[in-house]
Design a protein around this motif. Structure first.
Motif, PDB file in Angstrom:
ATOM      1  N   LEU A  16      34.200  -2.893  -4.670  1.00  0.00           N
ATOM      2  CA  LEU A  16      33.103  -2.544  -5.575  1.00  0.00           C
ATOM      3  C   LEU A  16      33.381  -1.292  -6.389  1.00  0.00           C
ATOM      4  CD1 LEU A  16      29.775  -3.268  -3.644  1.00  0.00           C
ATOM      5  CD2 LEU A  16      30.819  -4.579  -5.476  1.00  0.00           C
ATOM      6  N   TYR A  17      33.842  -0.211  -5.736  1.00  0.00           N
ATOM      7  CA  TYR A  17      34.037   1.061  -6.444  1.00  0.00           C
ATOM      8  C   TYR A  17      35.406   1.646  -6.113  1.00  0.00           C
ATOM      9  CZ  TYR A  17      29.099   0.458  -5.240  1.00  0.00           C
ATOM     10  OH  TYR A  17      27.872  -0.073  -4.970  1.00  0.00           O
ATOM     11  N   LYS A  18      35.994   2.306  -7.124  1.00  0.00           N
ATOM     12  CA  LYS A  18      37.287   2.943  -6.942  1.00  0.00           C
ATOM     13  C   LYS A  18      37.210   4.368  -7.483  1.00  0.00           C
ATOM     14  CE  LYS A  18      40.762   1.070  -9.124  1.00  0.00           C
ATOM     15  NZ  LYS A  18      41.733   0.009  -9.452  1.00  0.00           N
ATOM     16  N   ASN A  19      37.028   5.329  -6.573  1.00  0.00           N
ATOM     17  CA  ASN A  19      37.009   6.760  -6.930  1.00  0.00           C
ATOM     18  C   ASN A  19      35.973   7.081  -8.008  1.00  0.00           C
ATOM     19  OD1 ASN A  19      39.122   7.346  -5.127  1.00  0.00           O
ATOM     20  ND2 ASN A  19      40.646   6.742  -6.655  1.00  0.00           N
ATOM     21  N   ILE A  20      34.729   6.672  -7.783  1.00  0.00           N
ATOM     22  CA  ILE A  20      33.681   6.972  -8.762  1.00  0.00           C
ATOM     23  C   ILE A  20      33.019   8.307  -8.419  1.00  0.00           C
ATOM     24  CG2 ILE A  20      33.263   4.530  -9.249  1.00  0.00           C
ATOM     25  CD1 ILE A  20      30.662   4.774  -7.616  1.00  0.00           C
ATOM     26  N   SER A  21      32.622   9.032  -9.467  1.00  0.00           N
ATOM     27  CA  SER A  21      31.989  10.346  -9.287  1.00  0.00           C
ATOM     28  C   SER A  21      30.835  10.495 -10.270  1.00  0.00           C
ATOM     29  CB  SER A  21      33.003  11.469  -9.530  1.00  0.00           C
ATOM     30  OG  SER A  21      34.088  11.375  -8.644  1.00  0.00           O
ATOM     31  N   PHE A  22      29.764  11.165  -9.822  1.00  0.00           N
ATOM     32  CA  PHE A  22      28.660  11.498 -10.721  1.00  0.00           C
ATOM     33  C   PHE A  22      27.746  12.507 -10.038  1.00  0.00           C
ATOM     34  CE2 PHE A  22      27.131   7.910  -8.238  1.00  0.00           C
ATOM     35  CZ  PHE A  22      25.827   8.263  -7.901  1.00  0.00           C
ATOM     36  N   THR A  23      26.883  13.134 -10.825  1.00  0.00           N
ATOM     37  CA  THR A  23      25.873  14.050 -10.278  1.00  0.00           C
ATOM     38  C   THR A  23      24.497  13.666 -10.827  1.00  0.00           C
ATOM     39  OG1 THR A  23      26.194  15.629 -12.080  1.00  0.00           O
ATOM     40  CG2 THR A  23      27.470  15.989 -10.066  1.00  0.00           C
ATOM     41  N   LEU A  24      23.479  13.965 -10.031  1.00  0.00           N
ATOM     42  CA  LEU A  24      22.089  13.830 -10.483  1.00  0.00           C
ATOM     43  C   LEU A  24      21.428  15.185 -10.294  1.00  0.00           C
ATOM     44  CD1 LEU A  24      21.153  10.413  -8.822  1.00  0.00           C
ATOM     45  CD2 LEU A  24      21.587  10.819 -11.244  1.00  0.00           C
ATOM     46  N   GLU A  25      20.846  15.707 -11.371  1.00  0.00           N
ATOM     47  CA  GLU A  25      20.283  17.062 -11.324  1.00  0.00           C
ATOM     48  C   GLU A  25      18.805  17.048 -11.668  1.00  0.00           C
ATOM     49  OE1 GLU A  25      22.605  19.706 -13.668  1.00  0.00           O
ATOM     50  OE2 GLU A  25      24.503  19.086 -12.777  1.00  0.00           O
ATOM     51  N   GLU A  26      18.142  18.132 -11.325  1.00  0.00           N
ATOM     52  CA  GLU A  26      16.696  18.285 -11.548  1.00  0.00           C
ATOM     53  C   GLU A  26      16.328  17.970 -12.997  1.00  0.00           C
ATOM     54  OE1 GLU A  26      13.046  18.477 -10.406  1.00  0.00           O
ATOM     55  OE2 GLU A  26      14.639  18.924  -8.969  1.00  0.00           O
ATOM     56  N   GLY A  27      15.280  17.161 -13.159  1.00  0.00           N
ATOM     57  CA  GLY A  27      14.774  16.851 -14.497  1.00  0.00           C
ATOM     58  C   GLY A  27      15.465  15.673 -15.171  1.00  0.00           C
ATOM     59  N   GLN A  28      16.493  15.111 -14.532  1.00  0.00           N
ATOM     60  CA  GLN A  28      17.196  13.996 -15.163  1.00  0.00           C
ATOM     61  C   GLN A  28      16.503  12.667 -14.850  1.00  0.00           C
ATOM     62  OE1 GLN A  28      21.340  14.438 -13.888  1.00  0.00           O
ATOM     63  NE2 GLN A  28      21.849  15.349 -15.860  1.00  0.00           N
ATOM     64  N   HIS A  29      16.259  11.898 -15.897  1.00  0.00           N
ATOM     65  CA  HIS A  29      15.785  10.524 -15.765  1.00  0.00           C
ATOM     66  C   HIS A  29      16.972   9.640 -16.114  1.00  0.00           C
ATOM     67  CE1 HIS A  29      11.182  11.354 -16.251  1.00  0.00           C
ATOM     68  NE2 HIS A  29      11.729  11.977 -15.224  1.00  0.00           N
ATOM     69  N   CYS A  30      17.579   9.039 -15.091  1.00  0.00           N
ATOM     70  CA  CYS A  30      18.868   8.381 -15.252  1.00  0.00           C
ATOM     71  C   CYS A  30      18.720   6.862 -15.175  1.00  0.00           C
ATOM     72  CB  CYS A  30      19.821   8.876 -14.162  1.00  0.00           C
ATOM     73  SG  CYS A  30      21.435   8.114 -14.225  1.00  0.00           S
ATOM     74  N   ALA A  31      19.236   6.159 -16.178  1.00  0.00           N
ATOM     75  CA  ALA A  31      19.301   4.694 -16.147  1.00  0.00           C
ATOM     76  C   ALA A  31      20.644   4.289 -15.546  1.00  0.00           C
ATOM     77  CB  ALA A  31      19.159   4.127 -17.550  1.00  0.00           C
TER      78      ALA A  31
END
Length: 579
Positions: A16-31
């Motif tokens: 399914l995933y190969k070395n994926i990276s991300f961040t979620l921070e305060e105030g973010q509305h992420c799709a």
């Protein structure tokens, strides 16, 4: 902040995933977007309960982080007598009752000290939840979603769309650190979809929402996570800006790819010439030159542009017919009515001609699915088909038309295809390739199941298609492929849909449920009605211009005219600023 760093995960049958990276921070509305079956729901499961999964990489999240969750498959408990207000405020009412019970107990108990301690703990918990204002906060959310009139209604009496909104409110009211929603828009009518948009935009915390709904994508989010082909891309900004960024990248990559292709072709000619010379001249230097050129060619081949986010394979959806009807009436409904606990529809009259493409529109719970199912079953005196009509049906209840215990391959044994090789070749057009055809249907995502239904409808070669929410769970790329298939189809379609892009782009007219009956409405009038409710005055015109320019860019790219494509890109950028 939530941080995922170089995460990799695979099921036994699929990486399914190969070395994926991300961040979620305060105030973010992420799709959270990506093709069906790419692993979006699994990644949500990992975020919610990482201990259940063996993955490589790191997931950094405060252990005290609270998570609110709304599932795509939630249904109300029909046995409960709870009202809407009681359901949303359940946790608050529970603590409120506990505080009242302690106060009552203190009037007669001698163990005041321990009761005071319990009383203080309950007060602290109530205060931490902003309990003093919970009634006011519930009323604000109900007003925001235009559901104040349903406040004292039993939850069991709500439509599916209304219940989804109530669930969203309940989770938001607890003020979680991270709010996750998995396709909360599925099956919502236009009014409820607009209410969901208002709720999303009013939320103050971090939001992660899996959605393929183009209306929400265009109006609710300031960050994108795009999962595709085991890789993930994050983009800070609106969906419309992200698509523009992808388009720019696509032009650059196609330019590079053509230059690389030309270089590979030139080098191939040199290799061919060197091989020809080597057949009659065996000098060592000639052999070394040939080897060097072959190695150079191998490097060029491995360097070819790989673009998982701009080169997404769209399924090939095509609706054909065994028997084309002449200009005639294919379906006639005369004086139809239906009632359950209360009257849903009465005195319904309409006819559909052999090439009509018709959208059946109405609020959640007004009887659309009941009518479409009864038309398919053809067991009502009010329903009459043309003698040569061949009908295919796509159900929003996927288990109605698919058998979960079947493999994908087994589901198509009686679908009109002759051999296993023919079935495999056919299914590859719909994205089911390789060993996945031996997977059980119960293991597929919602989008993959709908895709399978579309493949079955297509294989039927019917001349009348009954489609109940065909775009639900489908990713945006498949939605666009479906719109093209509908546009090219020469037969009749009766389609229930709350995706007004599909309605205005593909239907000839609308049958709208109004006051328990059905009336006919032109697409022009329907578009005006919907856009008046949801958009600024000039939005529709600007959006149509945007689509026209995007079509020009596609044509320019098809002709490899990159100079012209870039001119149109500048024009598109100006339109996007207006949107």
């Amino acid at each position: 902040m939530i941080k995922v760093d170089n995460l990799s995960f695979a099921f036994p049958q699929k990486e399914l995933y190969k070395n994926i990276s991300f961040t979620l921070e305060e105030g973010q509305h992420c799709a959270f977007i990506g093709t069906s079956g790419s692993g979006k729901s699994t990644l949500i499961d990992i975020l919610m309960d990482p201990e259940r999964y063996l993955f490589d990489g790191r997931l950094e999240m405060d252990p005290t982080c609270t998570i609110g969750y709304v599932s795509q498959f939630s249904q109300p408990d029909k046995t409960k007598e709870t009202t809407v207000f009681e359901y949303i405020g359940e946790e608050f009412i529970k603590i409120q009752n506990e505080i009242q019970s302690i106060c009552t107990e203190m009037e007669t108990s001698s163990d005041i000290e321990s009761l005071l301690e319990k009383y203080q703990l309950a007060l602290d918990a109530f205060d931490a939840m902003d309990g003093d204002d919970f009634e006011s906060n519930i009323n604000k959310k109900l007003n925001l979603a235009n559901l104040m009139k349903r406040k004292d209604v039993r939850v069991s009496d709500l439509s599916g769309g209304e219940f989804k909104l109530i669930q969203v409110m309940k989770e938001m009211l607890s003020s979680p650190d991270l709010m996750i929603m998995d396709e909360p828009d599925v099956f919502l009518d236009f009014e409820n979809l607009n209410a969901l948009k208002n709720l999303i935009n009013s939320h103050k915390g971090i939001l992660l929402v899996v959605t393929h709904n183009r209306y929400l994508l265009n109006h609710c989010f300031n960050k994108m996570l795009h999962l595709e082909n085991m890789e993930l891309q994050e983009f800070d900004g609106r969906y419309i800006d992200y698509n523009f960024s992808l388009l720019q990248t696509k032009i650059e990559l196609q330019e590079l790819a053509i230059a690389e292709h030309e270089e590979i072709e030139r080098n191939e000619i040199v290799i061919t010439n060197l091989r020809a010379v080597a057949t009659y001249n065996s000098e060592a230097s000639r052999g070394r030159a040939l080897k060097a050129r072959v190695k150079f060619q191998e490097r060029l081949e491995t360097r070819r542009i790989k673009a998982p986010f701009v080169d997404i394979k769209q399924p090939i959806i095509s609706f054909g017919m065994d028997h084309e009807l002449e200009d005639s009436i294919v379906l006639n409904v005369s004086n139809y009515g239906v009632a359950f606990d209360e009257l849903l529809l009465e005195n319904v009259n309409f006819e559909i001609k052999s090439t009509d493409k018709v959208a059946l529109i109405g609020a959640n719970g007004t009887g659309k699915t009941t009518l479409l199912r009864e038309i398919f079953k053809n067991n009502h005196d009010a329903i009459e088909f043309n003698a040569d009509a061949k009908v295919a049906y796509l159900s929003q209840l996927q288990g109605e038309m698919l058998k979960d215990s079947n493999t994908i391959l087994e589901e198509f044994i009686d679908a009109g295809l002759e051999t296993y090789d023919e079935i495999r070749s056919y299914l590859a057009n719909y994205g089911f390739e390789g060993e996945i055809v031996n997977q059980k249907i119960e293991l597929l995502s919602g989008g993959e199941k709908n895709m399978l239904q579309l493949a079955k409808v297509s294989a039927s070669k019917a001349n009348l298609l009954l489609l109940d929410e065909p775009t639900s769970h489908l990713d945006t790329y498949t939605q666009i492929a479906l719109e093209k298939a509908i546009e090219d189809y020469k037969g009749a379609i009766l389609m229930i849909s709350h995706d007004f892009y599909s309605v205005v782009n593909g239907m000839d007219y609308v049958l709208i449920i109004d006051d328990k009956t059905i009336r006919k409405m032109s697409i022009r009038k329907f578009r005006k009605m919907i856009y008046a409710s949801h958009f600024d005055r000039d939005y529709l015109e600007t959006e149509q211009k945007k689509k026209a320019v995007e079509t020009k860019i596609e044509l320019a790219l098809k002709n490899t005219d990159f100079v012209l494509a870039k001119v149109f890109v500048d024009e598109l950028e100006e339109l996007i600023k207006l949107l």
